[in-house]
Write a protein that holds these residues in place. Sequence first.
Motif, PDB file in Angstrom:
ATOM      1  N   ALA A   1     -13.090  69.021 -15.936  1.00  7.54           N
ATOM      2  CA  ALA A   1     -12.907  67.834 -16.768  1.00  7.54           C
ATOM      3  C   ALA A   1     -14.098  66.899 -16.581  1.00  7.54           C
ATOM      4  CB  ALA A   1     -11.619  67.126 -16.378  1.00  7.54           C
TER       5      ALA A   1
ATOM      6  N   SER B   1     -10.991  58.541 -20.738  1.00  7.43           N
ATOM      7  CA  SER B   1     -11.125  59.498 -21.831  1.00  7.43           C
ATOM      8  C   SER B   1     -12.355  60.370 -21.602  1.00  7.43           C
ATOM      9  CB  SER B   1     -11.214  58.785 -23.184  1.00  7.43           C
ATOM     10  OG  SER B   1     -12.376  57.973 -23.222  1.00  7.43           O
TER      11      SER B   1
ATOM     12  N   TYR C   1     -13.663  64.776 -21.752  1.00  8.79           N
ATOM     13  CA  TYR C   1     -13.297  66.174 -21.959  1.00  8.79           C
ATOM     14  C   TYR C   1     -12.269  66.582 -20.917  1.00  8.79           C
ATOM     15  CZ  TYR C   1     -13.914  71.205 -22.344  1.00  8.79           C
ATOM     16  OH  TYR C   1     -13.718  72.538 -22.496  1.00  8.79           O
ATOM     17  N   PRO C   2     -11.103  67.048 -21.358  1.00 10.48           N
ATOM     18  CA  PRO C   2     -10.032  67.343 -20.404  1.00 10.48           C
ATOM     19  C   PRO C   2     -10.262  68.600 -19.571  1.00 10.48           C
ATOM     20  CG  PRO C   2      -9.342  67.934 -22.626  1.00 10.48           C
ATOM     21  CD  PRO C   2     -10.705  67.270 -22.752  1.00 10.48           C
TER      22      PRO C   2
END
Length: 93
Positions: free
Chosen positions: A24, A32, A34-35
């Motif tokens: 992530a 917030s 990129y997961p």
Amino acid sequence: MKVHLDCPVCGSELEVGVTPGEPAVMYYRDGSGYPGSGPEVELFHECLCFSNDFVDTDKLYEHVAERAIERAQGDGWDSYDGPDTLEEARGER
Ligand SMILES: [Zn+2]
């Protein structure tokens, strides 16, 4: 990378492709970004167990996938920083 494993049921050799997940990345203070993603597993060569009605293929696949990921990590995913197990990748830990 490709790893070779023995099928726990019939002992046939399975060829499994493993792609490390991506860690992530946080871009902003609110968290917030990129997961990340879990490792991907692809069965290149499967045995007859996968078309056998008496075998729980989901369970077998999961077992093979987990062993393949472990093997790939053992072979040197040094810089890998993503989830270590499928459960973790799915957030089930
Ligand atoms: Zn088998």
